[in-house]
Scaffold this motif. Structure first.
Motif, PDB file in Angstrom:
ATOM      1  N   LEU A 182      -6.050   2.630  -9.345  1.00  0.00           N
ATOM      2  CA  LEU A 182      -5.312   1.420  -8.981  1.00  0.00           C
ATOM      3  C   LEU A 182      -5.097   1.329  -7.476  1.00  0.00           C
ATOM      4  O   LEU A 182      -5.247   0.260  -6.881  1.00  0.00           O
ATOM      5  CB  LEU A 182      -3.966   1.373  -9.707  1.00  0.00           C
ATOM      6  CG  LEU A 182      -4.028   1.071 -11.198  1.00  0.00           C
ATOM      7  CD1 LEU A 182      -2.650   1.239 -11.825  1.00  0.00           C
ATOM      8  CD2 LEU A 182      -4.573  -0.313 -11.450  1.00  0.00           C
ATOM      9  N   ALA A 183      -4.765   2.445  -6.851  1.00  0.00           N
ATOM     10  CA  ALA A 183      -4.551   2.440  -5.407  1.00  0.00           C
ATOM     11  C   ALA A 183      -5.855   2.130  -4.668  1.00  0.00           C
ATOM     12  O   ALA A 183      -5.861   1.339  -3.717  1.00  0.00           O
ATOM     13  CB  ALA A 183      -3.987   3.786  -4.953  1.00  0.00           C
ATOM     14  N   LEU A 184      -6.952   2.715  -5.104  1.00  0.00           N
ATOM     15  CA  LEU A 184      -8.235   2.451  -4.451  1.00  0.00           C
ATOM     16  C   LEU A 184      -8.689   1.009  -4.643  1.00  0.00           C
ATOM     17  O   LEU A 184      -9.169   0.368  -3.705  1.00  0.00           O
ATOM     18  CB  LEU A 184      -9.301   3.406  -4.985  1.00  0.00           C
ATOM     19  CG  LEU A 184      -9.189   4.849  -4.503  1.00  0.00           C
ATOM     20  CD1 LEU A 184     -10.221   5.726  -5.204  1.00  0.00           C
ATOM     21  CD2 LEU A 184      -9.330   4.945  -3.017  1.00  0.00           C
ATOM     22  N   SER A 185      -8.516   0.487  -5.847  1.00  0.00           N
ATOM     23  CA  SER A 185      -8.919  -0.907  -6.082  1.00  0.00           C
ATOM     24  C   SER A 185      -8.030  -1.867  -5.293  1.00  0.00           C
ATOM     25  O   SER A 185      -8.510  -2.886  -4.785  1.00  0.00           O
ATOM     26  CB  SER A 185      -8.915  -1.237  -7.573  1.00  0.00           C
ATOM     27  OG  SER A 185      -7.612  -1.185  -8.093  1.00  0.00           O
ATOM     28  N   ALA A 186      -6.764  -1.560  -5.175  1.00  0.00           N
ATOM     29  CA  ALA A 186      -5.876  -2.403  -4.374  1.00  0.00           C
ATOM     30  C   ALA A 186      -6.275  -2.347  -2.908  1.00  0.00           C
ATOM     31  O   ALA A 186      -6.297  -3.378  -2.225  1.00  0.00           O
ATOM     32  CB  ALA A 186      -4.426  -1.955  -4.548  1.00  0.00           C
TER      33      ALA A 186
ATOM     34  N   MET B 102       0.818  -1.181   0.000  1.00  0.00           N
ATOM     35  CA  MET B 102       0.000   0.000   0.000  1.00  0.00           C
ATOM     36  C   MET B 102       0.871   1.258   0.000  1.00  0.00           C
ATOM     37  O   MET B 102       0.509   2.227  -0.645  1.00  0.00           O
ATOM     38  CB  MET B 102      -0.925   0.000   1.221  1.00  0.00           C
ATOM     39  CG  MET B 102      -2.130  -0.915   1.092  1.00  0.00           C
ATOM     40  SD  MET B 102      -3.093  -0.770  -0.439  1.00  0.00           S
ATOM     41  CE  MET B 102      -3.534   0.926  -0.476  1.00  0.00           C
ATOM     42  N   THR B 103       1.991   1.198   0.683  1.00  0.00           N
ATOM     43  CA  THR B 103       2.883   2.355   0.708  1.00  0.00           C
ATOM     44  C   THR B 103       3.379   2.678  -0.692  1.00  0.00           C
ATOM     45  O   THR B 103       3.440   3.842  -1.091  1.00  0.00           O
ATOM     46  CB  THR B 103       4.067   2.096   1.656  1.00  0.00           C
ATOM     47  OG1 THR B 103       3.555   1.792   2.945  1.00  0.00           O
ATOM     48  CG2 THR B 103       4.980   3.294   1.737  1.00  0.00           C
ATOM     49  N   ALA B 104       3.719   1.651  -1.454  1.00  0.00           N
ATOM     50  CA  ALA B 104       4.184   1.857  -2.826  1.00  0.00           C
ATOM     51  C   ALA B 104       3.078   2.447  -3.696  1.00  0.00           C
ATOM     52  O   ALA B 104       3.340   3.322  -4.532  1.00  0.00           O
ATOM     53  CB  ALA B 104       4.669   0.554  -3.411  1.00  0.00           C
ATOM     54  N   LEU B 105       1.858   1.989  -3.498  1.00  0.00           N
ATOM     55  CA  LEU B 105       0.752   2.532  -4.294  1.00  0.00           C
ATOM     56  C   LEU B 105       0.465   3.981  -3.949  1.00  0.00           C
ATOM     57  O   LEU B 105       0.217   4.802  -4.834  1.00  0.00           O
ATOM     58  CB  LEU B 105      -0.497   1.679  -4.105  1.00  0.00           C
ATOM     59  CG  LEU B 105      -0.423   0.290  -4.732  1.00  0.00           C
ATOM     60  CD1 LEU B 105      -1.601  -0.556  -4.276  1.00  0.00           C
ATOM     61  CD2 LEU B 105      -0.376   0.380  -6.241  1.00  0.00           C
TER      62      LEU B 105
ATOM     63  N   THR C 220       3.080   5.998  -5.559  1.00  0.00           N
ATOM     64  CA  THR C 220       2.820   6.144  -6.989  1.00  0.00           C
ATOM     65  C   THR C 220       1.798   7.240  -7.243  1.00  0.00           C
ATOM     66  O   THR C 220       1.952   8.045  -8.164  1.00  0.00           O
ATOM     67  CB  THR C 220       2.327   4.806  -7.585  1.00  0.00           C
ATOM     68  OG1 THR C 220       3.321   3.814  -7.368  1.00  0.00           O
ATOM     69  CG2 THR C 220       2.045   4.938  -9.064  1.00  0.00           C
ATOM     70  N   VAL C 221       0.744   7.277  -6.427  1.00  0.00           N
ATOM     71  CA  VAL C 221      -0.268   8.329  -6.579  1.00  0.00           C
ATOM     72  C   VAL C 221       0.360   9.706  -6.350  1.00  0.00           C
ATOM     73  O   VAL C 221       0.061  10.657  -7.072  1.00  0.00           O
ATOM     74  CB  VAL C 221      -1.447   8.103  -5.611  1.00  0.00           C
ATOM     75  CG1 VAL C 221      -2.382   9.296  -5.594  1.00  0.00           C
ATOM     76  CG2 VAL C 221      -2.214   6.848  -5.997  1.00  0.00           C
ATOM     77  N   LEU C 222       1.247   9.809  -5.378  1.00  0.00           N
ATOM     78  CA  LEU C 222       1.899  11.092  -5.110  1.00  0.00           C
ATOM     79  C   LEU C 222       2.889  11.467  -6.203  1.00  0.00           C
ATOM     80  O   LEU C 222       3.024  12.642  -6.552  1.00  0.00           O
ATOM     81  CB  LEU C 222       2.596  11.056  -3.754  1.00  0.00           C
ATOM     82  CG  LEU C 222       1.665  10.931  -2.542  1.00  0.00           C
ATOM     83  CD1 LEU C 222       2.484  10.749  -1.273  1.00  0.00           C
ATOM     84  CD2 LEU C 222       0.737  12.116  -2.443  1.00  0.00           C
ATOM     85  N   ALA C 223       3.585  10.465  -6.755  1.00  0.00           N
ATOM     86  CA  ALA C 223       4.580  10.741  -7.790  1.00  0.00           C
ATOM     87  C   ALA C 223       3.931  10.989  -9.147  1.00  0.00           C
ATOM     88  O   ALA C 223       4.413  11.823  -9.932  1.00  0.00           O
ATOM     89  CB  ALA C 223       5.562   9.577  -7.896  1.00  0.00           C
ATOM     90  N   VAL C 224       2.861  10.251  -9.422  1.00  0.00           N
ATOM     91  CA  VAL C 224       2.169  10.373 -10.701  1.00  0.00           C
ATOM     92  C   VAL C 224       0.680  10.591 -10.402  1.00  0.00           C
ATOM     93  O   VAL C 224      -0.120   9.667 -10.476  1.00  0.00           O
ATOM     94  CB  VAL C 224       2.361   9.100 -11.566  1.00  0.00           C
ATOM     95  CG1 VAL C 224       1.739   9.270 -12.930  1.00  0.00           C
ATOM     96  CG2 VAL C 224       3.815   8.723 -11.657  1.00  0.00           C
ATOM     97  N   PRO C 225       0.317  11.812 -10.056  1.00  0.00           N
ATOM     98  CA  PRO C 225      -1.065  12.068  -9.636  1.00  0.00           C
ATOM     99  C   PRO C 225      -2.029  12.144 -10.825  1.00  0.00           C
ATOM    100  O   PRO C 225      -2.247  13.204 -11.401  1.00  0.00           O
ATOM    101  CB  PRO C 225      -0.971  13.404  -8.903  1.00  0.00           C
ATOM    102  CG  PRO C 225       0.201  14.082  -9.508  1.00  0.00           C
ATOM    103  CD  PRO C 225       1.154  12.993  -9.914  1.00  0.00           C
ATOM    104  N   ASN C 226      -2.541  10.986 -11.195  1.00  0.00           N
ATOM    105  CA  ASN C 226      -3.555  10.965 -12.245  1.00  0.00           C
ATOM    106  C   ASN C 226      -4.663   9.985 -11.867  1.00  0.00           C
ATOM    107  O   ASN C 226      -4.578   9.295 -10.856  1.00  0.00           O
ATOM    108  CB  ASN C 226      -2.940  10.634 -13.614  1.00  0.00           C
ATOM    109  CG  ASN C 226      -2.281   9.277 -13.658  1.00  0.00           C
ATOM    110  OD1 ASN C 226      -2.704   8.342 -12.984  1.00  0.00           O
ATOM    111  ND2 ASN C 226      -1.229   9.155 -14.457  1.00  0.00           N
ATOM    112  N   VAL C 227      -5.680   9.938 -12.691  1.00  0.00           N
ATOM    113  CA  VAL C 227      -6.847   9.126 -12.389  1.00  0.00           C
ATOM    114  C   VAL C 227      -6.489   7.638 -12.350  1.00  0.00           C
ATOM    115  O   VAL C 227      -6.982   6.898 -11.491  1.00  0.00           O
ATOM    116  CB  VAL C 227      -7.967   9.396 -13.430  1.00  0.00           C
ATOM    117  CG1 VAL C 227      -9.147   8.473 -13.209  1.00  0.00           C
ATOM    118  CG2 VAL C 227      -8.394  10.843 -13.362  1.00  0.00           C
TER     119      VAL C 227
END
Length: 57
Positions: A19-23, A1-4, A7-14
Motif C-alpha cells: 500500500l505504501a509503495l502504490s501510494a 506519506m508519513t502516515a503510510l 503504518t509500515v513501521l507499526a505493522v510490518p507486513n507485505v
C-alpha cells in the motif's frame, strides 16, 4: 506519506508495504501531471517558482 511509512513501521507486513509503495507511485505520478499542467498554464512564472520550492516540501 508519513502516515503510510508509520503504518509500515507499526505493522510490518507485505500488505502495508504494498500500500505504501502504490501510494508513493500514485502520488508521484499525480505530482508530475500537475507540474506539467501548471507549467503550461503559468509558463515562466511557474518555472521560477519550481526553482525556489522543492517538489516534496
Amino acid at each position: 506519506m508519513t502516515a503510510l511509512v508509520g503504518t509500515v513501521l507499526a505493522v510490518p507486513n507485505v500488505l502495508s508495504l504494498a500500500l505504501a509503495l502504490s501510494a508513493w507511485i500514485s502520488i508521484s505520478y499525480q505530482i508530475r501531471m500537475e507540474e506539467a499542467h501548471l507549467s503550461d498554464a503559468f509558463g515562466e512564472a511557474y518555472l521560477h517558482y519550481r526553482r525556489r520550492v522543492r517538489r516534496w516540501l
